[in-house]
Structures are given as structure tokens and as C-alpha cells.
Design an enzyme around this catalytic site. Structure first.
Site, PDB file in Angstrom:
ATOM      1  N   CYS A   1      -6.854 -13.922 -12.183  1.00  0.00           N
ATOM      2  CA  CYS A   1      -8.173 -13.365 -11.896  1.00  0.00           C
ATOM      3  C   CYS A   1      -8.225 -12.707 -10.530  1.00  0.00           C
ATOM      4  O   CYS A   1      -9.162 -11.996 -10.217  1.00  0.00           O
ATOM      5  CB  CYS A   1      -9.249 -14.433 -11.978  1.00  0.00           C
ATOM      6  SG  CYS A   1      -9.438 -15.065 -13.641  1.00  0.00           S
TER       7      CYS A   1
ATOM      8  N   THR B   1     -24.910 -13.454 -30.725  1.00  0.00           N
ATOM      9  CA  THR B   1     -24.173 -13.782 -31.937  1.00  0.00           C
ATOM     10  C   THR B   1     -22.855 -14.450 -31.580  1.00  0.00           C
ATOM     11  O   THR B   1     -22.110 -13.959 -30.742  1.00  0.00           O
ATOM     12  CB  THR B   1     -23.888 -12.508 -32.761  1.00  0.00           C
ATOM     13  OG1 THR B   1     -25.128 -11.887 -33.073  1.00  0.00           O
ATOM     14  CG2 THR B   1     -23.152 -12.845 -34.052  1.00  0.00           C
TER      15      THR B   1
ATOM     16  N   ASN C   1      -5.637 -24.524 -11.573  1.00  0.00           N
ATOM     17  CA  ASN C   1      -5.013 -23.469 -12.371  1.00  0.00           C
ATOM     18  C   ASN C   1      -3.804 -22.836 -11.712  1.00  0.00           C
ATOM     19  O   ASN C   1      -2.998 -22.208 -12.366  1.00  0.00           O
ATOM     20  CB  ASN C   1      -6.039 -22.396 -12.716  1.00  0.00           C
ATOM     21  CG  ASN C   1      -6.716 -21.833 -11.478  1.00  0.00           C
ATOM     22  OD1 ASN C   1      -7.244 -22.584 -10.657  1.00  0.00           O
ATOM     23  ND2 ASN C   1      -6.670 -20.535 -11.316  1.00  0.00           N
TER      24      ASN C   1
ATOM     25  N   GLY D   1     -13.962 -18.974 -20.131  1.00  0.00           N
ATOM     26  CA  GLY D   1     -14.074 -20.059 -19.159  1.00  0.00           C
ATOM     27  C   GLY D   1     -14.995 -19.708 -18.012  1.00  0.00           C
ATOM     28  O   GLY D   1     -15.757 -20.556 -17.519  1.00  0.00           O
ATOM     29  N   THR D   2     -14.939 -18.466 -17.586  1.00  0.00           N
ATOM     30  CA  THR D   2     -15.829 -18.023 -16.511  1.00  0.00           C
ATOM     31  C   THR D   2     -17.287 -18.202 -16.907  1.00  0.00           C
ATOM     32  O   THR D   2     -18.096 -18.710 -16.131  1.00  0.00           O
ATOM     33  CB  THR D   2     -15.525 -16.543 -16.161  1.00  0.00           C
ATOM     34  OG1 THR D   2     -14.244 -16.495 -15.526  1.00  0.00           O
ATOM     35  CG2 THR D   2     -16.587 -15.947 -15.248  1.00  0.00           C
TER      36      THR D   2
END
Lengths: 388, 388
Positions: free
Chosen positions: A327, A239, A153, A73-74
């Protein structure tokens, strides 16, 4: 007596769903090719990416061509801010956001400011709600981008995204929304919300860590953050993390199909927990909006004591909860979200987030309600601030 | 007759080792916490990160405090260039790199140029070797950073990193090296190499996709590329991809312990394949350095025909190989690496990379040698360029 551990920290991350793990498994040792390769091993995993892209798009009402996979998400939020602001720099260098955003929005914006951009943060009210009219008031001729999260959040408050997008559209301003705490948890339809880009992630919806996505509306330009190969239509080099993306796709599919059922169940647990705490413990305050909140969020301030101490004592009882965003938890700072909602630093410090998920049970809620009152009582007795 | 598929594309990515997958498994459904969380679920996964960091550090002779986990090799390279150049901008805005770097170096450097930095690319010789003296010649008073890869991902040539670092040290210039095709494949000791930063990755060494690392030498400053929470000592925001990192760590440990054995085995297969092709097929050329090359690399130009056609026909026989870097294969362009080594565009287009790994067998080499001559023969007969 060995106690079953209780995980009430689903806002930080979730257990991977069994079906998600089964979906991922073939991509480690059997279908292990690189999706960019021009052979059968490549084809097999390209198909997996394609399927996951459809599932992720479907969850938020997008087309699969509008979905770009990232690692977390960051990264999605950084990519959105960086990529949109730079692609549309000709429109201006002023960005509007809110004071209750996740740090993956707040901290890039600080960096933008250092580089000469102007950033305005609108406040949130005592319920953690951003007033769309506050966004409108901050708009200048130089405003290029607005970034307001969909659901908070920490306190779970759901924002009035549609009203904000009406304002951004009137003013020809791009609108990004961080949906990490919303997509897969509450119904999301990006076209109804009217956003130009939208971040969402796997690890909060019973998918694996290591996968997230950015929705970018068709026709919207964005500069890549990661440069190299031409993966993800040239918008995100590197990738693709095939097993995690396959799992994320599956998690999106499950979330879409089972959202109603899960939310009835989870909000039932939540209401039990809130009622139990309010009944059994004095001087507590439920943070966030009383109604417009995500189904699993129980964010409570316990007056006179420290959240960290509560967490430690809960953990001793085998119960995992959080004090604000994971976080920032290791930094042991007061939550910027709570402070900007007007909580005093001591109330903010005395807060606990119990975030409930589909694997939690009423028995677990009862266990928390059985031990929490005495934990709070013991801590308050030790607190110099507390007078009975 | 159903044929066993043969994977000779280990440079693009590798099958995950059984032991690696076992190491990862607990982190999906049992130990699924967020490493930033202050409870037992967080502790369990923090320990996994710590162990993986030690294993990754050990593989390249670093200290674990010098290892920062990222999502892929591309991110590591982007992070290194972005972060070092910006942290040391006071030293100058000139960067030296080489024309044979991976696109995750080449393309960020193009972006730097657009932003006003100066970039000089040193050439490679016909063997894909960069001459350290060419680096020295490009140094100006404004040079802040040199970035030269350790081993080339296409032709496998191993560069003279130590000699280059002697030059950068003399001139007080930072030195980054992209070790994606080297670490875990050939012995690496960052202190002996003398680099300031070093990228390496999981998916080429029988670890999972979704994990890579950047080594940053103690005392070297670097600006984060991803901003948000304080993960990875504040240098890489975003929840760590715990299962992938645990797997990467295990893959590093296995690579370190079994490198000698693997390389004897793999280079034996390689030599068989090279000899077989040279014996059986005319007008072929082995690209890369004859001696200073990675053990699994067999990069061959087949005159008069197109690599893509060879790939398709090999794939029809159940054999997976590559034509250059998988990050560019879908673009169907000639490899910038081969062109800068002086190959003609037609020779470059007629190239195939067979990259061998520890799961390949002599029987597979023999199968390739059994079908390849007739494939080449058929294609040449169709080629307007070919005269017998």
C-alpha cells in the site's frame, strides 16, 4: 531460457485457489441476481451470502450474525474506527493505537485528530511487539477505543491481543483488532482474543480481491460507514459483491481446514530461506520476532544497499518480493513500521519482505538463494556506504 | 414442464456478458498480483487498471485521470457527497438534492443533517422529473453542492442535467450526479452535462458486481472517504478489485460500442410489453416520463392490489421482476420515489418494475403477457378494494 516466475509476495495478495474460483464461477453468468431481490434469482445469491457468512464466522470463532462483508481490508478498518468511535462517542474521544498499524488504521486516525479527537500511539519494540502495559499507561478517563493489529503485515510479528483485551475490558474500553495478516493464516478465535471487532480479508488467503469482513461482537453498536440500502443488516449499504464473497467464504473454509498442513509446509520453506540467506550473505538482519511471527514471513534488512534496487534485480530474475507494505511501495518511503521498531533509515530502506505461501516450493527457495547473494554483492560493490 | 426462468429485473443487476467474464478470468489465478507492487506481477495488473480506466472514461466522455474506481455505486455516491462537501466546506454547508434520489444519496444526506448541514430536497413532478427552476429557487448564499441523479433507478425518468448544471455554474456551486441508472444505458458525456462529479457502476451494464467509479472533474478537490494507502491517486485507499475493474472496463467498452443497437432492441421489447399490458389489463398506469425514460424501464401501477403479491405470483411462474429499488425491497416499504411523484400509497404499493435488458427476448415478453392478466385478475378478485 525462459524462467518460471516466482511469487514471494503473498503478503500483498495471493493467487486465487482453484476451488475458490470454481465456487465463484456460477455467480457471474448463472446466479447473477441481486441478493436484495424478492425472487428466485435473489434467493439463489442470498443463500451464497449466507453460506459464506457461516464460513467466514467459523474461521474466527464468531457467529454468522456478527460478520459484515465489506469490499476490502481497508474498508473494514475504516468502518471499525469510524463506526465504533462515533457510536461510543459518549464514552470519550481518545483513541489508543500503535505506531506499527497498517495505513488503513494510521491514516483514519490522523483524520480523527484533525476533527478534534485525541490519538495516542504506543510504540513497538525492536521485534515489532507492542507491550500491553504500554497500552494500559496511555488509558485516560476519555479513552473510548483501542486498536491494535493482530499480526503485523510487514514484519509478521504476532501481538499479545488477549493481554491487551484484558486491559481494555477492565477499563470498559472497546477493542478493535486488524486481523488482515492473521485470520486464515494463524488460528484466530475472537472470543478467546476478547476483541469487540476484528477485520479480516480474502485476498491474503487465496480468496479473490474485492471481499473482506468486519466482525462486530454481538451487542456492540457501530455506525455504518457506507449509507444507503439496508444490506448487511443495515450496517453496510451497497449491493454485496456476491462472487467475491462466495469465494472469500470458500477461502475461509479451506484456510480453516488446511491451516496446520499449510503452516508446517510454509514455515519449513521460510526456515530454509532464512537459514540460506544468513549462511550465504553477511550483514543481514531478520526483522520481526524470532518466534512469534506469521509462518510465511521472511523480512530481512541488507546493510548498505537499497531495497528498491534489490527488488528490481530480483524482478529481473523473475522473482517478486516486496519492500514493506504494497500500500505504500509506490510512495518509495521508508516503512513507518521499521522506523518505529528502531531500525535506522538506511537499514529500513535496505529491507526486503519475502512472503511465502502455499503455492511456493523448495525449488523456488533454492532459486532465490542461488541468485540473491550475487545481487547483494553487486549492489554492495556499487554502494558508497559499503566497505568490505 | 420445466419453465425457462425470465429475468426482467435488469435495473437491480445484470447477467455478466460472456466477453466481460473472459476479460476478468486471467486476474484470479494467473495475473493475481497487487497493482501497488513493484514487480512484474504488479505491472501486469496495473496495465489492466489502466485499460479499464480508459474504457470507463471513454464511456462518459472523461479523461482517464478523472476516473476513480470504487466498490459499488453506493460507495461512489457516498464518496462524492462526503468528499465534495468536506473539501468545499468553506463555500457553505447547504446541499440541494431531490426527493427521488437513490438511498445512497438520501441516507448520507440525513447524516449530514444530523451533523448540522442544511439539506433541501426539490420535488419531482408526476412523471418523476425534477424542474431545474426548483433547484434554482432553493439556492442560498450557503449552498455548496447540488446532487441530482441522471436517470431514476425506479421509474427511469431522465433528468434535465444540462439545465441544472447551467444554474449551478452561474452560482458557483458544485454539481454531482448519480449516473448509476444512466451511464452505459443512455449516452453520457460529462462535459456536455456540465457536472463536477458523476457516479456510475458495473453491475447494471453487464459487468460484474464489486466495481463502480466516480468521475471527478479535473481541478475539483475531493476528500477521500476510505483512508489508507495511496491507491487511486490517494483518493480511494484499498487494494483495487482488479478482476472486477477489468470486467467493468470491458463492460463500459461494450456498452459504448453497442448502445444504439441494444437500445433499439430493448426499447422495442419495452414498447411491446407496455402495449400488451395496457391492452390486456384495465386500471393500470405507466409511471415515469412517457418519452424521457431509460430504454428498458416498464414501471406499472396496478390498482387495488399489492406489488409484493404480484411479484410472488410472477416468481412462481419463473418471472423475476421488482417492486421498486432492490436496495429497499426487503424492507417492504412504499417507494419514496413514487410517493414523492404524487402516487397514493396504495398505487405505490401496487407497482411493479419490469426492467428489460439485452438478454431478454420477445418470447419472454409474450410469456409475461400470457400470465400477467390472470395473475392480476386473481389478485383483484381477492382484494377488498376492488369492485368490477
Amino acid at each position: 531460457m525462459s524462467k518460471e516466475k516466482i511469487f514471494f509476495d503473498n503478503a500483498s495478495t495471493t493467487r486465487v485457489d482453484d476451488r475458490v474460483f470454481e465456487e465463484m464461477k456460477p455467480y457471474f453468468k448463472k446466479k447473477y441476481g441481486n441478493p436484495s431481490s424478492l425472487h428466485d434469482f435473489g434467493d439463489m445469491v442470498r443463500k451464497a451470502l449466507d453460506k459464506a457468512r457461516e464460513q467466514a464466522a467459523s474461521l474466527i470463532g464468531a457467529n454468522k450474525e456478527e460478520i459484515y462483508f465489506t469490499s476490502c481490508g481497508t474498508e473494514s478498518n475504516n468502518f471499525a474506527l469510524w463506526g465504533l468511535a462515533r457510536a461510543y462517542k459518549d464514552r470519550g474521544t481518545h483513541i489508543i493505537s500503535s505506531s506499527i498499524e497498517h495505513l488503513s488504521i494510521i491514516n483514519p486516525l490522523k483524520e480523527f485528530e484533525k476533527e478534534g479527537w485525541k490519538v495516542s500511539l504506543v510504540p513497538a519494540d525492536e521485534y515489532g511487539s507492542v507491550n500491553p502495559e504500554d497500552v494500559r499507561k496511555k488509558i485516560t478517563r476519555d479513552t473510548a477505543l483501542v486498536s491494535i493489529m493482530h499480526a503485523n503485515n510487514e514484519v509478521g510479528t504476532i501481538q499479545r491481543i488477549k493481554e491487551i483485551s484484558n486491559i481494555t475490558k477492565e477499563n470498559n474500553i472497546l477493542f478493535h483488532s486488524d486481523g488482515a495478516a492473521a485470520a486464515g493464516i494463524i488460528p484466530v478465535d475472537v472470543s478467546k482474543l476478547g476483541v469487540d471487532s476484528y477485520s479480516f480479508t480474502s485476498q491474503q488467503i487465496y480468496g479473490p480481491k474485492g471481499a473482506a469482513a468486519l466482525y462486530v461482537k454481538k451487542g456492540i453498536r457501530i455506525k455504518p460507514l457506507l449509507l444507503g440500502g439496508i444490506q448487511e443488516s443495515g450496517r453496510r449499504a451497497g449491493t454485496e459483491n456476491v462472487p467475491a464473497i462466495a469465494g472469500f467464504g470458500k477461502a475461509c473454509g479451506i484456510a480453516e481446514n488446511e491451516m496446520d498442513k499449510n503452516n508446517k509446509y510454509i514455515s519449513g520453506l521460510r526456515d530454509n530461506l532464512i537459514k540460506g540467506i544468513s549462511d550465504k550473505i553477511k550483514n543481514v538482519k531478520l526483522n520481526g520476532h524470532p518466534a512469534k511471527r506469521t509462518p510465511g514471513n521472511v523480512h530481512i534488512s541488507f546493510e548498505f544497499i537499497e531495497g528498491e534496487s534489490i527488488l528490481l534485480m530480483l524482478n529481473f530474475e523473475g522473482i517478486a518480493a516486496a519492500s514493506g507494505s504494497s500500500c505504500t511501495s509506490q510512495a518509495l518511503k521508508s516503512s513507518h513500521v521499521l522506523l518505529s521498531m528502531g531500525l535506522s533509515p538506511t537499514m529500513a530502506q535496505g529491507s526486503i519482505l519475502f512472503s511465502l505461501g502455499k503455492y511456493n516450493t523448495l525449488k523456488e527457495v533454492d532459486r532465490v538463494l542461488a541468485v540473491l547473494p550475487s545481487i547483494i554483492d553487486r549492489l554492495r560493490k556499487m554502494s558508497p556506504l559499503y566497505k568490505e
